[in-house]
Design a protein around this motif. Structure first.
Motif, PDB file in Angstrom:
ATOM      1  N   VAL A  29      -7.225  -9.227   3.397  1.00  0.00           N
ATOM      2  CA  VAL A  29      -6.145  -9.110   2.578  1.00  0.00           C
ATOM      3  C   VAL A  29      -6.294  -9.873   1.369  1.00  0.00           C
ATOM      4  N   SER A  30      -6.196  -9.209   0.014  1.00  0.00           N
ATOM      5  CA  SER A  30      -6.630  -9.997  -1.000  1.00  0.00           C
ATOM      6  C   SER A  30      -5.686 -11.262  -1.307  1.00  0.00           C
ATOM      7  N   SER A  31      -6.465 -12.265  -1.553  1.00  0.00           N
ATOM      8  CA  SER A  31      -5.336 -13.296  -1.884  1.00  0.00           C
ATOM      9  C   SER A  31      -4.771 -13.290  -3.159  1.00  0.00           C
ATOM     10  N   HIS A  32      -5.501 -12.586  -3.925  1.00  0.00           N
ATOM     11  CA  HIS A  32      -5.023 -12.531  -5.374  1.00  0.00           C
ATOM     12  C   HIS A  32      -3.757 -11.277  -5.587  1.00  0.00           C
ATOM     13  N   LEU A  80      -0.002  -7.605   9.406  1.00  0.00           N
ATOM     14  CA  LEU A  80       0.010  -8.067   8.085  1.00  0.00           C
ATOM     15  C   LEU A  80      -0.774  -7.341   7.009  1.00  0.00           C
ATOM     16  N   ARG A  81      -1.946  -6.608   7.743  1.00  0.00           N
ATOM     17  CA  ARG A  81      -3.056  -5.757   6.932  1.00  0.00           C
ATOM     18  C   ARG A  81      -2.025  -4.598   6.541  1.00  0.00           C
ATOM     19  N   LEU A  82      -1.422  -3.953   7.504  1.00  0.00           N
ATOM     20  CA  LEU A  82      -0.614  -2.918   7.115  1.00  0.00           C
ATOM     21  C   LEU A  82       0.410  -2.902   6.096  1.00  0.00           C
ATOM     22  N   LYS A  89       0.444   0.661  -1.849  1.00  0.00           N
ATOM     23  CA  LYS A  89       0.847   2.129  -2.147  1.00  0.00           C
ATOM     24  C   LYS A  89       2.236   2.222  -2.880  1.00  0.00           C
ATOM     25  N   ASN A  90       3.127   1.278  -2.477  1.00  0.00           N
ATOM     26  CA  ASN A  90       4.338   1.261  -3.221  1.00  0.00           C
ATOM     27  C   ASN A  90       4.353   0.721  -4.676  1.00  0.00           C
ATOM     28  N   HIS A  91       3.488  -0.095  -5.119  1.00  0.00           N
ATOM     29  CA  HIS A  91       3.481  -0.603  -6.355  1.00  0.00           C
ATOM     30  C   HIS A  91       2.352  -0.229  -7.092  1.00  0.00           C
TER      31      HIS A  91
END
Length: 91
Positions: A29-32, A80-82, A89-91
């Protein structure tokens, strides 16, 4: 005596199988983009490593509980990945 040896062999086999199933959580998961989710993944990986160290220190004699904890950490990592993918997808 023979039953005890067989039970012990079965227990060791099950413990090894549980340890083989659990896969160390990956940080994907991207930390940014998702700093909190990425941090949770990092902590899950650290917990997995500490459990592995505890297993080695106790000669894998933890009644299968450590292996189960490692499996649950991998499941948490997948969730967490999901969660991050859903947020994307929502943003």
């Amino acid at each position: 005596m023979k039953k005890s040896l067989i039970a012990g062999a079965v227990a060791v086999t099950l413990l090894c199988a549980g340890a083989a199933i659990a896969v160390e959580p990956v940080r994907d998961v991207s930390s940014h983009r998702h700093p909190n989710i990425a941090a949770a993944q990092r902590f899950a990986r650290q917990a997995f490593e500490k459990i592995s160290a505890a297993q080695e220190a106790n000669e894998f004699d933890l009644g299968g509980h450590a292996a189960k904890a490692k499996e649950l950490l991998e499941q948490a990592n997948q969730e967490l990945r999901l969660a991050a993918e859903t947020a994307n997808k929502n943003h």
